[in-house]
Design an enzyme around this catalytic site. Structure first.
Site, PDB file in Angstrom:
ATOM      1  N   GLN A  43      -5.459 -37.673  -5.107  1.00 11.37           N
ATOM      2  CA  GLN A  43      -5.645 -36.725  -4.192  1.00 11.37           C
ATOM      3  C   GLN A  43      -6.487 -37.214  -2.871  1.00 11.37           C
ATOM      4  O   GLN A  43      -6.346 -36.470  -1.900  1.00 11.37           O
ATOM      5  CB  GLN A  43      -6.476 -35.313  -4.827  1.00 11.37           C
ATOM      6  CG  GLN A  43      -5.726 -34.922  -5.712  1.00 11.37           C
ATOM      7  CD  GLN A  43      -6.418 -33.456  -6.352  1.00 11.37           C
ATOM      8  OE1 GLN A  43      -7.048 -33.555  -7.225  1.00 11.37           O
ATOM      9  NE2 GLN A  43      -6.173 -32.388  -5.847  1.00 11.37           N
ATOM     10  N   ASP A  76       0.397 -40.610   0.102  1.00 12.22           N
ATOM     11  CA  ASP A  76       0.570 -42.208   0.354  1.00 12.22           C
ATOM     12  C   ASP A  76      -0.923 -42.511   1.239  1.00 12.22           C
ATOM     13  O   ASP A  76      -1.285 -43.483   0.739  1.00 12.22           O
ATOM     14  CB  ASP A  76       1.545 -42.301   1.332  1.00 12.22           C
ATOM     15  CG  ASP A  76       2.837 -42.558   0.693  1.00 12.22           C
ATOM     16  OD1 ASP A  76       3.035 -42.073  -0.670  1.00 12.22           O
ATOM     17  OD2 ASP A  76       4.193 -42.676   1.140  1.00 12.22           O
ATOM     18  N   ASN A 190      -8.678 -35.092 -17.631  1.00 11.55           N
ATOM     19  CA  ASN A 190      -8.679 -33.555 -16.885  1.00 11.55           C
ATOM     20  C   ASN A 190      -7.771 -32.643 -17.254  1.00 11.55           C
ATOM     21  O   ASN A 190      -6.412 -33.164 -17.290  1.00 11.55           O
ATOM     22  CB  ASN A 190      -8.592 -34.260 -15.475  1.00 11.55           C
ATOM     23  CG  ASN A 190      -8.741 -32.799 -14.580  1.00 11.55           C
ATOM     24  OD1 ASN A 190     -10.067 -32.324 -14.378  1.00 11.55           O
ATOM     25  ND2 ASN A 190      -7.852 -32.462 -13.815  1.00 11.55           N
ATOM     26  N   GLU A 191      -8.140 -31.491 -17.682  1.00 14.81           N
ATOM     27  CA  GLU A 191      -7.281 -30.224 -17.892  1.00 14.81           C
ATOM     28  C   GLU A 191      -6.101 -30.370 -18.552  1.00 14.81           C
ATOM     29  O   GLU A 191      -5.051 -30.414 -18.115  1.00 14.81           O
ATOM     30  CB  GLU A 191      -7.112 -29.686 -16.401  1.00 14.81           C
ATOM     31  CG  GLU A 191      -8.265 -29.532 -15.677  1.00 14.81           C
ATOM     32  CD  GLU A 191      -8.078 -28.529 -14.353  1.00 14.81           C
ATOM     33  OE1 GLU A 191      -8.981 -27.911 -13.808  1.00 14.81           O
ATOM     34  OE2 GLU A 191      -6.857 -28.816 -13.998  1.00 14.81           O
ATOM     35  N   ASN A 333     -13.895 -26.891 -16.190  1.00 15.89           N
ATOM     36  CA  ASN A 333     -13.405 -26.595 -14.832  1.00 15.89           C
ATOM     37  C   ASN A 333     -13.049 -24.867 -14.687  1.00 15.89           C
ATOM     38  O   ASN A 333     -12.267 -24.648 -15.882  1.00 15.89           O
ATOM     39  CB  ASN A 333     -12.108 -27.149 -14.678  1.00 15.89           C
ATOM     40  CG  ASN A 333     -12.476 -28.464 -14.154  1.00 15.89           C
ATOM     41  OD1 ASN A 333     -13.503 -29.038 -14.013  1.00 15.89           O
ATOM     42  ND2 ASN A 333     -11.143 -29.433 -13.990  1.00 15.89           N
ATOM     43  N   TYR A 335     -12.155 -21.504 -12.346  1.00 20.48           N
ATOM     44  CA  TYR A 335     -11.697 -20.992 -10.859  1.00 20.48           C
ATOM     45  C   TYR A 335     -11.559 -19.486 -11.011  1.00 20.48           C
ATOM     46  O   TYR A 335     -12.236 -18.927  -9.993  1.00 20.48           O
ATOM     47  CB  TYR A 335     -10.614 -21.454 -10.487  1.00 20.48           C
ATOM     48  CG  TYR A 335     -10.745 -23.009 -10.057  1.00 20.48           C
ATOM     49  CD1 TYR A 335     -11.183 -23.385  -8.811  1.00 20.48           C
ATOM     50  CD2 TYR A 335     -10.463 -24.125 -11.146  1.00 20.48           C
ATOM     51  CE1 TYR A 335     -11.317 -24.676  -8.426  1.00 20.48           C
ATOM     52  CE2 TYR A 335     -10.453 -25.365 -10.573  1.00 20.48           C
ATOM     53  CZ  TYR A 335     -11.029 -25.746  -9.168  1.00 20.48           C
ATOM     54  OH  TYR A 335     -11.053 -27.110  -8.983  1.00 20.48           O
ATOM     55  N   GLU A 402     -15.819 -28.507 -11.970  1.00 20.07           N
ATOM     56  CA  GLU A 402     -14.885 -27.893 -10.823  1.00 20.07           C
ATOM     57  C   GLU A 402     -15.046 -26.473 -10.597  1.00 20.07           C
ATOM     58  O   GLU A 402     -14.984 -25.972 -11.696  1.00 20.07           O
ATOM     59  CB  GLU A 402     -13.336 -28.584 -10.959  1.00 20.07           C
ATOM     60  CG  GLU A 402     -12.849 -29.660 -10.973  1.00 20.07           C
ATOM     61  CD  GLU A 402     -11.432 -30.042 -10.936  1.00 20.07           C
ATOM     62  OE1 GLU A 402     -10.615 -28.854 -10.622  1.00 20.07           O
ATOM     63  OE2 GLU A 402     -11.038 -31.143 -11.187  1.00 20.07           O
TER      64      GLU A 402
END
Length: 527
Positions: A43, A76, A190-191, A333, A335, A402
């Site tokens: 990311q 990229d 992760n997740e 994590n 949210y 997170e």
């Protein structure tokens, strides 16, 4: 139906209902509580074909299926952190964090996925990042895998082939060998639910596979075994000399029954079993294995669909024993939360077979909850989730790895500030009530490539100008608020910083047009 879980779920849901209004009194964190912020390699790094890096499956998707990304963008360049990592670490210093959660790109270390060739430029890059963090007094929490699987391994089956357990173990060993002398906090994967659901179930994330009733389960099964393999390798080969800890990151939503009907309460238990217990139970429970409610529900649905075996492939007892206890801490994590209900409207709603049909509920998030993108703010859900983990899983050590809120571009991100304060308030309350939470990592340090959303969602406390070749980073109001919380260890709702005043150059750029208009207006009035 497990009586203990029903009582926990219903009582916490009642607490949620009466505690939705946030008391704005000052709340203080314990003196030893740790703060950080998080990012992920794909990311932010960019440099997708530099430094000896191989292709990830996201690199492939960006070229073969650009329509899968909402704005047609790619990573990229992203934030160009491969070249600007020192500026990133300056930002961490500006915030005053204790810890930084970063991830390592598997194809940057092993371009072809396997350890027969280890990329020296990749090793050098992460050595430089780790050394720079430590030189600035910041502790690295390193995620081994944050969804950027080498494309070569993806073409050999990826997370739905049993061989990946060995592939991941070999990769983990390379990381321990090269970085374990300085990295003492590892996060394996992760997740798993999110990765498997969107990557292998719904086909909106790489590798864009759509098998929500079979490959979704195979992916999760192999991730659990891969985590165990990486944990045991560390335990047997490296722990004595390196003295670190190994955990994994699980995403969880809190769930509330919409009513107190038996159907809604059972629906909430079923939803929690898939979204919380599915990956917690094999590792953190005394008995291990998938939750029995998940095993029974998928087996029953599979039989009703005319299958001779359950779509949820069972573990052997040896595997169950191998997975138990394979995390020194939990990376959580979180949210959002959801209401669930179960009535006739669920019939025919989901594909058959699919994990959604197996759970067999409808989810609901009230429009009264503040929202942006896919995030709905309901801070009591985090408190209730932490209490659930405390009561169900013998109060594991938890780092919230997170938690964050997306926003539009701009420096005055009051929605994120409100979200951050309210959720951190829930953490303080949970710690006061005995939850073993050791730290909080805000997502994210800066705007980045948000997977299938591209750059349409901004989670950063630092704004990144994606149109600027220099990828200029500028602190938002949330960065200033977070900095003050870390400095004072107090959540002060009255603190109201001006992000423009904090940056002299930006302030001039922001206020100059306003002052010029005032001068012109006064001149016209006087003439």
């Amino acid at each position: 139906m497990e009586v203990k879980k029903i009582l926990i779920l219903f009582s916490l849901s009642f607490i949620s209902a009466i505690s939705n209004e946030i008391d704005e009194n000052l709340k203080s964190f314990p003196a030893d509580f740790e703060f950080g912020t998080s990012t992920a390699s794909y990311q932010i790094e960019g440099a997708w074909n530099e430094g000896g890096k191989g292709w990830s499956m996201w690199d492939y998707v960006a070229r073969a299926r650009p329509e899968a990304i909402r704005d047609g963008s790619n990573a990229d360049i992203a934030c160009n952190s491969y070249h600007l990592y020192k500026r990133d670490i300056e930002m961490l210093k500006e915030l005053g964090v204790d810890n930084y959660r970063l991830s390592i790109a598997w194809p940057r270390i092993l371009p072809y996925g396997r350890p027969d060739y280890v990329n020296p430029e990749g090793i050098a890059y992460y050595n430089a990042v780790i050394d720079e963090l430590l030189a600035n007094g910041i502790t690295p929490f390193v995620t081994m895998y944050h969804w950027d699987l080498p494309q070569n391994l993806n073409e050999q089956g990826g997370w739905i082939t049993d061989e990946i357990v060995d592939w991941f173990g070999d990769y983990a060993r390379v990381l321990y060998q090269h970085f374990g002398d300085r990295v003492k906090n590892w996060l394996t994967l992760n997740e798993p639910y999110v990765h498997c659901f969107f990557g292998y179930g719904r086909g909106s994330h790489a590798p864009l596979r759509t098998s929500p009733g079979v490959e979704f389960y195979e992916c999760g099964r192999n991730i659990l075994l891969a985590n165990a393999r990486a944990y045991h390798i560390y335990d047997e080969e490296f722990r004595a000399a390196q003295g670190g800890k190994v955990g994994l990151v699980i995403s969880m939503e809190w769930v509330l029954p919409l009513t107190d009907s038996d159907d809604d309460v059972q629906g909430a238990l079923d939803y929690a079993a898939y979204h919380i217990d599915h990956y917690m139970h094999p590792i953190f429970s005394e008995e291990g294995n998938f939750p029995q409610i998940v095993i029974d529900r998928v087996a029953e649905a599979s039989a009703n669909q005319g299958l001779n075996a359950s779509r949820l492939r069972p573990f052997a007892q040896e595997q169950i024993d191998y997975m138990k206890g394979t995390a020194d801490f939990l990376g959580l994590n979180h949210y959002s939360s959801k209401y669930v209900y179960r009535n006739s409207s669920v019939e025919g709603r989901y594909d058959v077979p699919s994990v959604e049909d197996d759970i067999h509920v409808v989810t609901y998030q009230p429009p009264s909850w503040p929202s942006h993108g896919f995030i709905y703010e309901y801070a009591p859900g985090l408190y209730n989730l932490l209490m659930y983990l405390k009561d169900q899983y013998n109060n594991p050590v938890v780092y919230i790895t997170e938690n964050g809120f997306s926003s539009d571009t701009g420096l005055v991100d009051d929605g994120r500030v409100q979200y951050m304060r309210n959720y951190m308030r829930s953490v303080v309350d949970a710690v006061a009530d005995g939850a073993n939470v050791k730290g909080y990592f805000a997502w994210s340090l800066m705007d980045n490539f948000e997977w299938s959303f591209g750059y349409t969602l901004r989670f950063g406390m630092y704004q990144v100008d994606m149109d600027d070749p220099d990828r200029t980073r500028t602190p938002r109001k949330s960065a200033l608020v977070y900095k003050e919380i870390l400095r004072s260890r107090v959540i002060d709702y009255s603190y109201d910083p001006d992000p423009y005043a904090a940056l002299p150059d930006a302030a001039v750029a922001y206020y100059a047009p306003v002052m010029l208009n005032l001068i012109v207006l006064l001149f016209n009035l006087l003439m």
